[in-house]
Design a protein around this motif. Structure first.
Motif, mmCIF file in Angstrom:
data_model
loop_
_atom_site.group_PDB
_atom_site.id
_atom_site.type_symbol
_atom_site.label_atom_id
_atom_site.label_comp_id
_atom_site.label_asym_id
_atom_site.label_seq_id
_atom_site.Cartn_x
_atom_site.Cartn_y
_atom_site.Cartn_z
ATOM 1 N N GLY A 36 0.821 -1.195 0.000
ATOM 2 C CA GLY A 36 0.000 0.000 0.000
ATOM 3 C C GLY A 36 0.860 1.252 0.000
ATOM 4 O O GLY A 36 2.023 1.227 0.421
ATOM 5 N N LEU A 37 0.295 2.355 -0.473
ATOM 6 C CA LEU A 37 1.044 3.608 -0.513
ATOM 7 C C LEU A 37 1.400 4.084 0.890
ATOM 8 O O LEU A 37 2.485 4.624 1.119
ATOM 9 C CB LEU A 37 0.215 4.688 -1.217
ATOM 10 N N GLY A 38 0.497 3.882 1.834
ATOM 11 C CA GLY A 38 0.730 4.380 3.182
ATOM 12 C C GLY A 38 1.862 3.684 3.905
ATOM 13 O O GLY A 38 2.474 4.261 4.806
ATOM 14 N N ARG A 39 2.165 2.454 3.537
ATOM 15 C CA ARG A 39 3.216 1.690 4.216
ATOM 16 C C ARG A 39 4.473 1.558 3.367
ATOM 17 O O ARG A 39 5.396 0.847 3.746
ATOM 18 C CB ARG A 39 2.681 0.303 4.582
ATOM 19 N N LEU A 40 4.503 2.247 2.232
ATOM 20 C CA LEU A 40 5.684 2.186 1.375
ATOM 21 C C LEU A 40 6.868 2.823 2.086
ATOM 22 O O LEU A 40 6.743 3.903 2.673
ATOM 23 C CB LEU A 40 5.386 2.904 0.062
ATOM 24 N N TYR A 57 18.123 7.475 -2.348
ATOM 25 C CA TYR A 57 18.145 8.892 -1.968
ATOM 26 C C TYR A 57 18.914 9.748 -2.972
ATOM 27 O O TYR A 57 18.631 10.932 -3.112
ATOM 28 C CB TYR A 57 18.740 9.052 -0.568
ATOM 29 N N ARG A 58 19.881 9.164 -3.670
ATOM 30 C CA ARG A 58 20.574 9.944 -4.700
ATOM 31 C C ARG A 58 19.615 10.303 -5.836
ATOM 32 O O ARG A 58 19.680 11.395 -6.400
ATOM 33 C CB ARG A 58 21.773 9.155 -5.257
ATOM 34 N N HIS A 59 18.736 9.380 -6.171
ATOM 35 C CA HIS A 59 17.776 9.630 -7.250
ATOM 36 C C HIS A 59 16.543 10.385 -6.753
ATOM 37 O O HIS A 59 15.914 11.117 -7.528
ATOM 38 C CB HIS A 59 17.346 8.303 -7.873
ATOM 39 N N PHE A 60 16.206 10.199 -5.488
ATOM 40 C CA PHE A 60 15.004 10.816 -4.915
ATOM 41 C C PHE A 60 15.366 11.434 -3.563
ATOM 42 O O PHE A 60 15.048 10.879 -2.505
ATOM 43 C CB PHE A 60 13.894 9.770 -4.755
ATOM 44 N N PRO A 61 16.046 12.585 -3.615
ATOM 45 C CA PRO A 61 16.522 13.191 -2.363
ATOM 46 C C PRO A 61 15.396 13.588 -1.420
ATOM 47 O O PRO A 61 15.622 13.763 -0.229
ATOM 48 C CB PRO A 61 17.309 14.422 -2.839
ATOM 49 N N GLY A 62 14.181 13.705 -1.945
ATOM 50 C CA GLY A 62 13.043 14.015 -1.083
ATOM 51 C C GLY A 62 12.528 12.807 -0.327
ATOM 52 O O GLY A 62 11.552 12.931 0.422
ATOM 53 N N GLY A 63 13.164 11.669 -0.509
ATOM 54 C CA GLY A 63 12.798 10.479 0.240
ATOM 55 C C GLY A 63 11.469 9.879 -0.180
ATOM 56 O O GLY A 63 11.067 9.950 -1.348
ATOM 57 N N ARG A 64 10.782 9.323 0.777
ATOM 58 C CA ARG A 64 9.553 8.567 0.526
ATOM 59 C C ARG A 64 8.492 9.389 -0.202
ATOM 60 O O ARG A 64 7.836 8.893 -1.128
ATOM 61 C CB ARG A 64 8.996 8.062 1.855
ATOM 62 N N ASP A 65 8.311 10.649 0.181
ATOM 63 C CA ASP A 65 7.276 11.470 -0.433
ATOM 64 C C ASP A 65 7.550 11.693 -1.921
ATOM 65 O O ASP A 65 6.653 11.557 -2.761
ATOM 66 C CB ASP A 65 7.150 12.813 0.277
ATOM 67 N N GLN A 66 8.781 12.052 -2.243
ATOM 68 C CA GLN A 66 9.130 12.262 -3.647
ATOM 69 C C GLN A 66 9.039 10.960 -4.424
ATOM 70 O O GLN A 66 8.525 10.924 -5.554
ATOM 71 C CB GLN A 66 10.535 12.844 -3.770
ATOM 72 N N LEU A 67 9.520 9.884 -3.835
ATOM 73 C CA LEU A 67 9.497 8.589 -4.498
ATOM 74 C C LEU A 67 8.064 8.159 -4.812
ATOM 75 O O LEU A 67 7.760 7.689 -5.913
ATOM 76 C CB LEU A 67 10.186 7.547 -3.613
ATOM 77 N N THR A 68 7.174 8.329 -3.850
ATOM 78 C CA THR A 68 5.778 7.950 -4.055
ATOM 79 C C THR A 68 5.152 8.765 -5.177
ATOM 80 O O THR A 68 4.501 8.223 -6.082
ATOM 81 C CB THR A 68 4.973 8.145 -2.759
ATOM 82 N N ALA A 69 5.340 10.081 -5.130
ATOM 83 C CA ALA A 69 4.745 10.959 -6.135
ATOM 84 C C ALA A 69 5.270 10.641 -7.534
ATOM 85 O O ALA A 69 4.497 10.549 -8.502
ATOM 86 C CB ALA A 69 5.030 12.418 -5.789
ATOM 87 N N GLU A 70 6.575 10.437 -7.651
ATOM 88 C CA GLU A 70 7.153 10.187 -8.968
ATOM 89 C C GLU A 70 6.820 8.792 -9.474
ATOM 90 O O GLU A 70 6.696 8.574 -10.687
ATOM 91 C CB GLU A 70 8.662 10.423 -8.937
ATOM 92 N N ALA A 71 6.654 7.837 -8.564
ATOM 93 C CA ALA A 71 6.265 6.489 -8.978
ATOM 94 C C ALA A 71 4.862 6.492 -9.567
ATOM 95 O O ALA A 71 4.592 5.817 -10.572
ATOM 96 C CB ALA A 71 6.349 5.526 -7.799
ATOM 97 N N GLU A 121 -7.047 2.406 -0.305
ATOM 98 C CA GLU A 121 -6.614 3.713 0.197
ATOM 99 C C GLU A 121 -6.703 4.780 -0.886
ATOM 100 O O GLU A 121 -5.700 5.426 -1.221
ATOM 101 C CB GLU A 121 -5.183 3.624 0.766
ATOM 102 N N PRO A 122 -7.908 5.004 -1.441
ATOM 103 C CA PRO A 122 -8.044 6.003 -2.512
ATOM 104 C C PRO A 122 -7.652 7.402 -2.071
ATOM 105 O O PRO A 122 -7.205 8.205 -2.886
ATOM 106 C CB PRO A 122 -9.536 5.925 -2.867
ATOM 107 N N GLU A 123 -7.799 7.690 -0.783
ATOM 108 C CA GLU A 123 -7.464 9.031 -0.291
ATOM 109 C C GLU A 123 -5.971 9.331 -0.421
ATOM 110 O O GLU A 123 -5.572 10.504 -0.464
ATOM 111 C CB GLU A 123 -7.911 9.187 1.169
ATOM 112 N N ARG A 124 -5.149 8.295 -0.500
ATOM 113 C CA ARG A 124 -3.705 8.504 -0.685
ATOM 114 C C ARG A 124 -3.343 8.606 -2.170
ATOM 115 O O ARG A 124 -2.387 9.294 -2.528
ATOM 116 C CB ARG A 124 -2.916 7.356 -0.050
#
Length: 204
Positions: A36-40, A57-71, A121-124
């Protein structure tokens, strides 16, 4: 949120940067489908992609939030690339819209990760889809516009405005059919030709 660790590189760290990035994004999509997105987590995605946390982190320095959005954006782009592949050779505007709606909904139904996230988890998911929406709408609009420019339109119809109108409506229908039975080809044909294109094409 913790930052990148100083652990050793994973086996993929010496690959081409674009290939590594793609593997990470694919790993994030797969991880979202399982957890799920919430537990990624960055750690889970790194393990799945076969790289170290520091590489993520080199590719997604914003961490989990950036990774989720870009994925999510990456997977949306893959979805529309697959859809356009199914429409190859279909140039007639009305037929392309009919096939696009039918094939687009079929692809969504086949997408197990999307279906699971929507169900649980549609809200995510929705905020990330909203971020991708302007780019997706522009891509659909740009696909439709030259086909309208080559068609016979009703007097006063503007190809750019009509393409934008059609793109908005098609994207809406892909997500929610409303009062239409979009599993019925005859219903889709009636929707496209008698409604969406009625004030656009001279002979829908």
């Amino acid at each position: 949120m913790s930052g990148p660790s100083e652990g050793g590189p994973g086996p993929a760290d010496t690959e081409d940067a674009a290939d590594v990035r793609t593997r990470i994004l694919a790993g994030a999509v797969a991880e979202a489908g399982d957890s799920g997105l919430g537990r990624l987590t960055v750690e889970g995605v790194a393990r799945r992609a076969g790289v170290g946390r520091a590489t993520v982190y080199r590719h997604f320095p914003g961490g989990r939030d950036q990774l989720t959005a870009e994925a999510v954006t990456w997977e949306v782009a893959r979805y529309f690339a697959a859809l356009l592949g199914r429409l190859e050779g279909v140039d007639d505007v009305a037929t392309r819209l009919e096939r696009g709606i039918a094939e687009g909904r079929a692809l969504l139904a086949e997408h197990q990760v999307f279906q699971k996230v929507v169900d649980t988890e549609p809200e995510r998911l929705l905020p990330h889809l909203s971020q991708s929406a302007p780019l997706v709408q522009a891509a659909v609009r740009d696909d439709i516009r030259p086909r309208l420019e080559a068609a016979e339109l009703v007097d006063g119809a503007d190809p750019a405005e009509a393409a934008d109108f059609l793109a908005r409506n098609v994207l809406s229908l892909l997500m929610a059919e409303g009062g239409w039975d979009l599993d019925d080809p005859a219903e889709v044909r009636r929707l496209v030709r008698a409604n969406l294109l009625a004030g656009v094409l001279a002979h829908p």
